[in-house]
Design a protein around this motif. Sequence first.
Motif, PDB file in Angstrom:
ATOM      1  N   GLU A  61      -9.082  22.828 -12.258  1.00 46.16           N
ATOM      2  CA  GLU A  61     -10.426  22.493 -11.791  1.00 46.16           C
ATOM      3  C   GLU A  61     -11.123  21.629 -12.841  1.00 46.16           C
ATOM      4  O   GLU A  61     -10.616  20.597 -13.226  1.00 46.16           O
ATOM      5  N   GLN A  63     -11.839  22.712 -15.962  1.00 44.29           N
ATOM      6  CA  GLN A  63     -11.710  23.437 -17.218  1.00 44.29           C
ATOM      7  C   GLN A  63     -10.320  23.254 -17.801  1.00 44.29           C
ATOM      8  O   GLN A  63      -9.390  22.859 -17.108  1.00 44.29           O
ATOM      9  N   GLU A  90     -14.790  23.114 -21.019  1.00 51.43           N
ATOM     10  CA  GLU A  90     -15.273  22.550 -19.755  1.00 51.43           C
ATOM     11  C   GLU A  90     -15.129  21.039 -19.826  1.00 51.43           C
ATOM     12  O   GLU A  90     -15.476  20.427 -20.846  1.00 51.43           O
ATOM     13  N   TRP A  98     -16.304  26.245 -23.256  1.00 49.44           N
ATOM     14  CA  TRP A  98     -16.901  26.958 -22.129  1.00 49.44           C
ATOM     15  C   TRP A  98     -17.927  27.939 -22.666  1.00 49.44           C
ATOM     16  O   TRP A  98     -17.664  28.681 -23.614  1.00 49.44           O
ATOM     17  N   HIS A 192     -14.453  35.354 -18.988  1.00 48.68           N
ATOM     18  CA  HIS A 192     -13.955  34.248 -18.172  1.00 48.68           C
ATOM     19  C   HIS A 192     -13.111  34.795 -17.018  1.00 48.68           C
ATOM     20  O   HIS A 192     -13.175  34.289 -15.896  1.00 48.68           O
ATOM     21  N   ARG A 193     -12.328  35.831 -17.278  1.00 47.34           N
ATOM     22  CA  ARG A 193     -11.537  36.479 -16.214  1.00 47.34           C
ATOM     23  C   ARG A 193     -12.442  37.027 -15.121  1.00 47.34           C
ATOM     24  O   ARG A 193     -12.129  36.930 -13.938  1.00 47.34           O
ATOM     25  N   ALA A 195     -15.505  35.938 -14.433  1.00 52.76           N
ATOM     26  CA  ALA A 195     -16.190  34.827 -13.768  1.00 52.76           C
ATOM     27  C   ALA A 195     -15.249  34.009 -12.894  1.00 52.76           C
ATOM     28  O   ALA A 195     -15.669  33.436 -11.900  1.00 52.76           O
ATOM     29  N   HIS A 196     -13.966  33.949 -13.253  1.00 54.06           N
ATOM     30  CA  HIS A 196     -12.976  33.137 -12.524  1.00 54.06           C
ATOM     31  C   HIS A 196     -11.717  33.965 -12.256  1.00 54.06           C
ATOM     32  O   HIS A 196     -10.653  33.662 -12.805  1.00 54.06           O
ATOM     33  N   ASN A 198      -9.683  34.119  -9.833  1.00 47.86           N
ATOM     34  CA  ASN A 198      -8.561  33.407  -9.182  1.00 47.86           C
ATOM     35  C   ASN A 198      -7.679  32.700 -10.208  1.00 47.86           C
ATOM     36  O   ASN A 198      -6.502  32.433  -9.947  1.00 47.86           O
ATOM     37  N   LEU A 199      -8.218  32.385 -11.394  1.00 51.81           N
ATOM     38  CA  LEU A 199      -7.437  31.694 -12.407  1.00 51.81           C
ATOM     39  C   LEU A 199      -6.616  32.655 -13.266  1.00 51.81           C
ATOM     40  O   LEU A 199      -5.729  32.227 -13.977  1.00 51.81           O
ATOM     41  N   HIS A 200      -6.903  33.946 -13.184  1.00 51.40           N
ATOM     42  CA  HIS A 200      -6.249  34.924 -14.051  1.00 51.40           C
ATOM     43  C   HIS A 200      -5.398  35.919 -13.277  1.00 51.40           C
ATOM     44  O   HIS A 200      -5.138  37.000 -13.758  1.00 51.40           O
TER      45      HIS A 200
END
Length: 201
Positions: A61, A63, A90, A98, A192-193, A195-196, A198-200
């Motif tokens: 994305e 990041q 970012e 970030w 970060h996990r 907040a996001h 789907n990335l982790h």
Amino acid sequence: MRRDALLTQDELDFIQTMQHNPQLNVRDANSSLLVNGGSQIRDLLTRLAANEQVTIQAHFENQQMTFPLHLVEDEFHALHLRLGVPSIFEDGPRVRPWRLTLTEPVALENAKGQPTALWVHEVSFNSVLLEIRNRAKPPKQFAQWFSPSGYERIALRGRLERQTDAGFYAYRLNQSDQDETERLRQFILQQHRLAHPNLHV
């Protein structure tokens, strides 16, 4: 229990509980690294990691994450490559770390655990955005403790960079303790996990 037994029954029970605890028996998938591609690539990465700072970079994305590679020695004196805690950036007009924006500001604490007039609004692995309360003068430097709810407190050392248009103060972190830096990176990674997710996965 026999008199000459090496362990008491309580000690045996504790060891068995530890062996059967599923959380303790799960390997940390982020810390191990399997290098497929032959011994030449593995040997090259090992030599580089022994002498230079080697990183693996992932883009997604807007990041990017930069994982440091560390050379670690196991109990049999064999060397292995291990991924370290990543730095998260970012993308934008310029790449920057970030920033975690806290839902509620957190007061920095002194060594005795008492809140100070410095309140954290945003934090990254190399900077922090502070609100100064009680009409206190912003310090040129600070060395305080960051204690987000549910986490062990982290020592922060910062130097004033500038005042923002919103009236906050941006400080550049200059951590002297590598363990504290790693703990801050670990905290930011956990946030970060959240907040996001789907990335982790």
